[in-house]
Design an enzyme around this catalytic site. Structure first.
Site, short mmCIF file in Angstrom:
data_model
loop_
_atom_site.label_atom_id
_atom_site.label_comp_id
_atom_site.label_asym_id
_atom_site.label_seq_id
_atom_site.Cartn_x
_atom_site.Cartn_y
_atom_site.Cartn_z
CD1 TRP A 186 -2.62 1.81 0.49
CD2 TRP A 186 -1.32 2.47 2.20
NE1 TRP A 186 -2.97 3.10 0.83
CE2 TRP A 186 -2.19 3.53 1.86
CE3 TRP A 186 -0.40 2.64 3.24
CZ2 TRP A 186 -2.17 4.75 2.54
CZ3 TRP A 186 -0.38 3.87 3.91
CH2 TRP A 186 -1.27 4.90 3.56
CD GLU A 227 -4.66 -1.51 2.01
OE1 GLU A 227 -3.51 -1.78 2.41
OE2 GLU A 227 -5.58 -1.16 2.78
CE LYS A 229 -6.58 5.83 3.00
NZ LYS A 229 -5.59 6.11 4.02
CG ASP A 260 -8.79 -0.87 4.39
OD1 ASP A 260 -9.86 -0.48 4.89
OD2 ASP A 260 -7.70 -0.77 4.98
CG HIS A 263 -8.90 1.94 1.88
ND1 HIS A 263 -7.66 1.51 1.53
CD2 HIS A 263 -8.78 2.42 3.14
CE1 HIS A 263 -6.81 1.68 2.53
NE2 HIS A 263 -7.47 2.23 3.52
CG HIS A 287 -6.18 -4.38 5.07
ND1 HIS A 287 -5.28 -3.35 4.89
CD2 HIS A 287 -5.44 -5.50 5.25
CE1 HIS A 287 -4.05 -3.85 4.96
NE2 HIS A 287 -4.12 -5.14 5.15
CG ASP A 295 -10.59 7.05 10.96
OD1 ASP A 295 -9.42 7.11 10.52
OD2 ASP A 295 -10.97 6.19 11.75
CG ASP A 297 -7.58 3.05 9.24
OD1 ASP A 297 -7.52 1.88 8.85
OD2 ASP A 297 -7.17 4.02 8.57
CG ASP A 327 -5.49 -1.52 8.11
OD1 ASP A 327 -4.88 -1.06 9.09
OD2 ASP A 327 -5.41 -1.00 6.97
#
Ligand code: RNT
Ligand code: ZN
Length: 419
Positions: A186, A227, A229, A260, A263, A287, A295, A297, A327
């Site tokens: 990533w 990965e 995003k 993810d 993302h 992920h 955010d 995460d 993640d």
């Protein structure tokens, strides 16, 4: 929680599921057979141990200042061990290259080798854990706004060398532990504001990745994944490694694709992407994360999307090709609780998915009769799933959800508060 109560609730719950043709005992066994890759970086706020006070860069950020962050690899491993003692089953650990241990002889990231991860590997072997790995392409003086997609050859080559090192480390890990290690690339590269040229960085990145992956390594030991995003802090307008970019790259070059869950656009979900992507790539790395506004995460909890992901995983039944990892990073709460809550949430969602009245829902769907499908889907939500989960915890020497706090607080007072 009282053991007798857990057992009697479990017996009744099994009967209830049995009425619907669902084998709860088998569901427990299935969940326990699924390893989840726990990300080491929740334990120290993604700092790594290269510098005492490294700044986190790359459009990701931890917020909060809860006491007791792990300050070195031994503390981190100790914390992970404690977290794992509260998580049923056998799992994997996902380590970033910035968690290298140098034993007094520090090298830069483009010189890393398996010897710098010897402690991690020995420890994982001892604990019966698999491992996954990642190049760390952020929080470093050579990371400006761009890395593998940089127009500056010196910067680009540094990160190519770094990624090449990490692939060899991953292969050494996989060989030592007897299970393929997924190495996930990533990069945060992107522009804060509207670019004048969107295609050149993508062309550069594609060529750089070709160089990174040129060396053939045995898929028995390591697997490459990429990965994407949507955006990062400071890179709001353009991300070189977007979803379409990496999906194209992974399909063309037959690497794994990392999805993810934080993302994508806020209403875009990865549960729908699994079955769409899997036929065209050798595998997927998940992920699992939780996006909240800007955010990506937050700590994973059981919510609609987590359940939908788990349902898709169970329905696809491709657990060899879909690697589940977590993640996220929250520095505002007890970090060990953050790990434990997320891992157990993933397991709870899987358990719930194994317990759904699948046959009934499918039969209805095949007949084109959609009210029964909805009725069964709704019924699933009030079946006595919690009793099955409690029993799973009890039989694996793990606290039930309501006893978790007590264990976490003990460690907080005895270990974390003394740091
Ligand atoms: C960042 C990506 C990436 C990182 C880790 C630390 O947005 O999700 O996976 O979180 O590599
Ligand atoms: Zn991620």
């Amino acid at each position: 929680m009282n053991e007798k109560n857990i057992n009697s609730a479990y017996a009744l719950a099994c009967e209830r599921y049995n009425e619907l043709g669902i084998d709860a005992k088998a569901a427990i066994k299935k969940v326990l057979g699924i390893p989840i890759s726990m990300h080491c970086w929740q334990g120290d706020d993604v700092r790594g141990f290269e510098n005492a006070d490294g700044d986190l860069t790359g459009g990701i950020q931890t917020t909060g200042n809860f006491m007791g962050r792990a300050r070195n690899a031994d503390e981190l491993r100790g914390d992970i061990e404690f977290a794992l003692s509260m998580i049923p089953g056998r799992h994997r650990l996902n380590v970033h290259a910035c968690y290298a241990e140098f034993n007094g002889k520090k090298v830069d990231r483009d010189q890393l080798g398996p010897e710098h991860f010897k402690n991690w590997i020995d420890w994982a072997k001892d604990k019966g854990l698999g491992m996954d790995f990642n190049p760390t392409i952020f929080s470093h003086p050579m990371f400006t706004e761009f890395s593998l997609s940089s127009r500056n050859k010196k910067i680009r080559d540094f990160w190519i060398r770094h990624t090449q090192c990490t692939r060899r480390i991953a292969a050494a890990i996989g060989k030592a532990l007897g299970s393929p290690c997924v190495n996930n690339v990533w990069i945060p590269d992107g522009f804060k504001d509207i670019p004048a040229d969107r295609s050149t960085p993508r062309k550069i990145l594609s060529d750089a990745l070709d160089e990174c992956f040129a060396e053939k390594l045995n898929p028995k030991y390591m697997l490459d994944s990429v990965e994407s995003k949507l955006f990062g802090i400071g890179a709001e307008s353009y991300t070189v490694g977007s979803h379409e970019f990496y999906m194209g790259y992974a399909v063309k070059n037959q690497t794994l694709l990392t999805l993810d869950s934080g993302h994508y656009h806020p209403t875009e979900v990865i549960s729908d992407k699994l079955s769409a992507v899997l036929p065209f790539v050798p595998g997927i790395l998940l992920h699992v994360s939780r996006g909240v506004r800007w955010d990506s995460d937050h700590v994973v909890i059981v919510n609609d999307e987590l359940i939908a992901i788990a349902q898709e995983l169970v329905r696809l039944n491709e657990f060899k090709r879909i690697h589940i990892g977590l993640d996220y990073f929250d520095a505002s709460i007890n970090r060990i609780a953050a790990w434990t809550i997320g891992m157990r949430a993933m397991q709870k969602a899987l358990l719930q998915a194994f317990l759904e009245p699948r046959k009934q829902m499918l039969d209805a769907e095949k007949k084109g009769d959609y009210a029964p499908r909805m009725i069964w889907g709704e019924a699933a939500k009030t079946l006595p799933f919690g009793a099955i989960w409690d029993k799973l915890c009890l039989d694996n020497d793990c606290p039930t959800d309501t006893d978790l706090l007590c264990d976490v607080k003990k460690y907080e007072n005895n270990v974390l508060a003394k740091r």
